[in-house]
Scaffold this motif. Structure first.
Motif, mmCIF file in Angstrom:
data_model
loop_
_atom_site.group_PDB
_atom_site.id
_atom_site.type_symbol
_atom_site.label_atom_id
_atom_site.label_comp_id
_atom_site.label_asym_id
_atom_site.label_seq_id
_atom_site.Cartn_x
_atom_site.Cartn_y
_atom_site.Cartn_z
ATOM 1 N N HIS A 82 -19.549 27.526 -33.792
ATOM 2 C CA HIS A 82 -18.765 27.237 -35.206
ATOM 3 C C HIS A 82 -17.146 27.124 -35.277
ATOM 4 N N PRO A 83 -16.826 26.089 -34.806
ATOM 5 C CA PRO A 83 -15.295 25.849 -34.556
ATOM 6 C C PRO A 83 -14.508 26.276 -35.997
ATOM 7 N N ASN A 140 -24.727 32.512 -32.332
ATOM 8 C CA ASN A 140 -24.113 31.783 -31.440
ATOM 9 C C ASN A 140 -25.191 31.360 -30.225
ATOM 10 N N LEU A 141 -26.306 32.403 -29.998
ATOM 11 C CA LEU A 141 -27.275 32.115 -28.993
ATOM 12 C C LEU A 141 -28.572 32.414 -29.777
ATOM 13 N N ALA A 197 -20.536 24.470 -40.732
ATOM 14 C CA ALA A 197 -21.994 24.387 -40.189
ATOM 15 C C ALA A 197 -21.815 24.453 -38.612
ATOM 16 N N ALA A 198 -22.702 24.827 -38.146
ATOM 17 C CA ALA A 198 -22.880 25.187 -36.447
ATOM 18 C C ALA A 198 -22.715 23.538 -35.990
ATOM 19 N N GLU A 199 -22.157 23.923 -34.721
ATOM 20 C CA GLU A 199 -22.337 22.711 -33.937
ATOM 21 C C GLU A 199 -23.107 23.117 -32.616
ATOM 22 N N THR A 255 -16.569 19.862 -34.949
ATOM 23 C CA THR A 255 -16.916 19.894 -33.726
ATOM 24 C C THR A 255 -15.709 20.066 -32.935
ATOM 25 N N TYR A 256 -16.056 20.631 -31.682
ATOM 26 C CA TYR A 256 -14.824 21.217 -30.721
ATOM 27 C C TYR A 256 -14.760 20.164 -29.510
ATOM 28 N N GLN A 257 -13.460 19.634 -29.480
ATOM 29 C CA GLN A 257 -13.400 18.882 -28.191
ATOM 30 C C GLN A 257 -12.370 19.671 -27.343
ATOM 31 N N PRO A 258 -12.993 20.081 -26.067
ATOM 32 C CA PRO A 258 -12.283 20.794 -25.017
ATOM 33 C C PRO A 258 -11.052 20.056 -24.523
#
Length: 277
Positions: free
Chosen positions: A10-11, A186-187, A16-18, A63-66
């Protein structure tokens, strides 16, 4: 074999969850999880625990971009009806503000006095003992948490998990299937029952979690989440079957578990899960 069947990040807090196939679990939780929040005009941060103000934030995707090579890490926001924009830009602020119907700003920095709005459910049994003086059905402004070292806007623990065993039990109690998205984990772990506080959960070759406490629930599970419509009756089911003693705190309606990270590592769906201790 006990295994990981879902990984969700969840960034943006309360968005909403990714859904991801793999993630790195550091000591502050999943990489990129809950690193951004919405800041309202009154200085409070966004949380769907006050659905009148923030419930529609659950429909915003993030959305997370590392970081990779010369590319810096980033979070991209998509509000319904708007083009995606990078968090921290005027375009992202404008898109989320338009969707919520009032001006907000996305931030990674916690205000000095970190607070959020909260609505106390009026379903009997949904208010924890430690806030028993609160009035059901009333709005409140409460202190919020921030992991300053990790830069995370967590409510409690760095990792939140649910198990298939507990979900199956809840389905039977509720009389219909309950989407795990309602609990914002998360899991999702394929285990026959929830591990107890203090037990350790090894995931994959390296990561190890330690269960801290059961997760006290608020109004959020009853709200609409993507394709899952609002379900007010779920609060009644939770209060009837899942009000338990939380060590050092008192009784509360709980579902899921908060966990701390003992050993970091990469995890993936399908990884083996082992419970010990």
């Amino acid at each position: 074999m006990n295994r990981v069947i879902g990984i969700r990040r969840h960034p943006l807090k309360s968005a909403a969850a990714e859904h991801v196939a793999e993630a790195f679990v550091g000591k502050h939780g999943l990489d990129g999880d809950r690193t951004w929040t919405c800041l309202d005009a009154d200085g409070t941060i966004g949380s769907a625990k006050q659905p009148r103000l923030w419930g529609t934030l659950l429909a915003v995707s993030a959305t997370y971009q590392p970081a990779q090579g010369d590319r810096a890490r980033a979070v991209h926001i998509a509000a319904p009806g708007a083009a995606p924009a990078q968090a921290g830009t005027p375009e992202a602020d404008a898109a989320v503000s338009a969707w919520l119907g009032r001006p907000v700003r996305l931030t990674r920095n916690a205000p000095q006095q970190l607070k959020r709005h909260h609505w106390w459910p009026d379903e009997p049994g949904m208010i924890p003992d430690w806030v028993a003086d609160q009035t059901p059905g009333e709005d409140d402004t409460v202190a919020a948490r921030h992991d300053a070292e990790g830069g995370r806007f967590f409510d409690f623990g760095p990792v939140h998990l649910v198990t298939t065993g507990a979900l199956e039990r809840l389905d039977n109690e509720h009389g219909s299937e309950v989407d795990p998205a309602r609990f914002r984990p998360n899991l999702i772990l394929d285990l026959p029952a929830d591990p107890e506080p203090g037990q350790r959960i090894a995931i994959g070759p390296d990561a190890v979690l330690e269960v801290a406490i059961p997760t006290p629930r608020c109004v959020i599970p009853s709200l609409a989440h993507g394709d899952a419509p609002a379900d007010r009756a779920l609060l009644k089911t939770l209060a009837a079957h899942h009000r338990i003693d939380v060590a050092d705190y008192g009784r509360a309606t709980c579902f899921g578990l908060y966990a701390n990270v003992l050993a970091v590592g990469s995890i993936a769906t399908g990884d083996r899960v082992t419970v010990a201790g």
